[in-house]
Write an enzyme that holds these catalytic residues in place. Structure first.
Site, PDB file in Angstrom:
ATOM      1  CG  PHE A   1      -7.792  -6.140   8.257  1.00  0.00           C
ATOM      2  CD1 PHE A   1      -8.668  -5.914   9.309  1.00  0.00           C
ATOM      3  CD2 PHE A   1      -7.642  -7.433   7.793  1.00  0.00           C
ATOM      4  CE1 PHE A   1      -9.363  -6.956   9.905  1.00  0.00           C
ATOM      5  CE2 PHE A   1      -8.338  -8.477   8.369  1.00  0.00           C
ATOM      6  CZ  PHE A   1      -9.200  -8.247   9.424  1.00  0.00           C
ATOM      7  CG  HIS A   2      -5.230  -0.291   3.052  1.00  0.00           C
ATOM      8  ND1 HIS A   2      -5.605   0.792   2.290  1.00  0.00           N
ATOM      9  CD2 HIS A   2      -3.879  -0.189   3.213  1.00  0.00           C
ATOM     10  CE1 HIS A   2      -4.535   1.502   1.991  1.00  0.00           C
ATOM     11  NE2 HIS A   2      -3.477   0.940   2.535  1.00  0.00           N
ATOM     12  CB  CYS A   3     -10.913   0.547   5.456  1.00  0.00           C
ATOM     13  SG  CYS A   3     -11.296   0.054   3.762  1.00  0.00           S
ATOM     14  CB  ILE A   4      -9.727   0.023  10.338  1.00  0.00           C
ATOM     15  CG1 ILE A   4      -9.046  -1.341  10.365  1.00  0.00           C
ATOM     16  CG2 ILE A   4     -11.161  -0.116   9.822  1.00  0.00           C
ATOM     17  CD1 ILE A   4      -9.692  -2.320  11.355  1.00  0.00           C
TER      18      ILE A   4
ATOM     19  NE  ARG B   1      -4.862   3.303   4.906  1.00  0.00           N
ATOM     20  CZ  ARG B   1      -3.559   3.180   5.062  1.00  0.00           C
ATOM     21  NH1 ARG B   1      -2.729   4.010   4.443  1.00  0.00           N
ATOM     22  NH2 ARG B   1      -3.049   2.263   5.863  1.00  0.00           N
TER      23      ARG B   1
END
Length: 340
Positions: free
Chosen positions: A330-333, A94
């Protein structure tokens, strides 16, 4: 594309259709607090939810080498994926991957000037991930004059963006910059007409307050944020966020609709140190929404609240504690490539 921006770049909302999602196989044991296997289990569950048995979006997996590809293939089993040998420092795509945008006549991508999260985590390969992905996708890439990361912004696809002062105005990223300076860059690069500025992020957030851990667009004009509990270590920050959003307006001048989900409260690591746990760091895939959970009492209530935002998608709850130990969820990856 909204009529207000027919000749500009536009960052689509995350709920718009995706061609693919880019992720990277967890490979650096030193980044995972001794639980690389746990990070890989959570990553694999996420990958399965994104592809959704072939009904979801294409999965592109960055690996360091042939050994990494073999490990990732074994973990994914029957899950269909395309593998790419690309150097990367860690899996936070992200922040290091390209931000795809719709452009007149096609697709383009932009990239914040990468400084290793304000100089805190300068990892070999991370500053080249966006360019490598754009070569694979044959999408032209432009670098922004502003330093930052993809998780520092969230957009509704209709001209409104969320961000935080603590991140994009930090001296370690953009010393001397004003809100007007940042807004001018976001307008040109992402088609943003209105930026809603929040002040601070969660306690002990290594990113200096990425907005994707505190507030997210879930529909045009609708923002989800967390409702603090009385004993929440982030209660003052979350209360301020809620108050700011209630007074904010979108690019069309309309008041935003605010929807809340519970906060997970205090989530700690093995040493008892507070971690920046967030339920709004979910990933909106084509057919599913991948929601992080933390083994706390608020998990079920958060899942139910988020499900109401996405009646046409299946909610997949995944234990994110091992990923959180690395600094995010999960948004970060993930980094989606919107459909043309």
């Amino acid at each position: 594309m909204p009529a207000t921006m027919p000749h500009r770049l536009r960052r689509p909302a995350e709920w718009e259709p995706h061609t693919a999602c880019f992720v990277a196989w967890p490979s650096h044991a030193e980044e995972w607090s001794g639980d690389l296997s746990g990070a890989r289990l959570a990553w694999t569950a996420l990958a399965r939810a994104i592809t959704d048995g072939g009904r979801g979006e294409g999965l592109h997996v960055l690996v360091l080498d042939a050994n990494g590809e073999s490990q990732a293939r074994a973990a994914l089993g029957e899950v269909s994926a395309t593998f790419h040998h690309i150097p990367f420092g860690d899996i936070w795509l992200r922040d290091t991957g390209p931000i795809f945008v719709h452009a007149p006549g096609g697709q383009a991508a932009v990239q914040f000037r990468h400084t290793g999260w304000g100089g805190k985590y300068v990892l070999a390969g991370d500053d080249q991930v966006a360019a490598a992905v754009c070569r694979l996708t044959e999408v032209p890439l432009s670098q922004l004059a502003v330093a930052g990361e993809g998780g520092a912004i969230d957009t509704d696809g209709d001209g409104t963006a969320l961000t935080t002062r603590s991140c994009l105005l930090s001296a370690a990223r953009n010393p001397g910059a004003s809100t007007a300076d940042i807004e001018a860059v976001l307008a040109e690069a992402l088609g943003i007409d209105r930026v809603v500025w929040l002040n601070d992020g969660l306690a002990r957030d290594h990113t200096d307050g990425h907005v994707d851990t505190i507030a997210r667009f879930v529909a045009p004009g609708v923002i989800a944020c967390m409702e603090p509990a009385a004993d929440d270590p982030n209660r003052e920050v979350l209360a301020e966020i809620l108050a700011t959003l209630k007074e904010a307006r979108d690019a069309r001048g309309q008041r935003l609709e605010i929807a809340t989900v519970p906060s997970p409260g205090a989530v700690t690591d093995a040493a008892g140190e507070l971690l920046p746990a967030s339920y709004v760091n979910f990933y909106i895939a084509n057919t599913t929404v991948c929601v992080p959970t933390y083994g706390v009492s608020a998990d079920d209530r958060a899942i139910d609240a988020i499900a109401r935002f996405f009646p046409d998608r299946r909610i997949v709850a995944i234990d994110a504690r091992a990923i959180l130990a690395g600094g995010g969820a999960f948004h970060c990856i993930t980094q989606e490539q919107p459909s043309p």
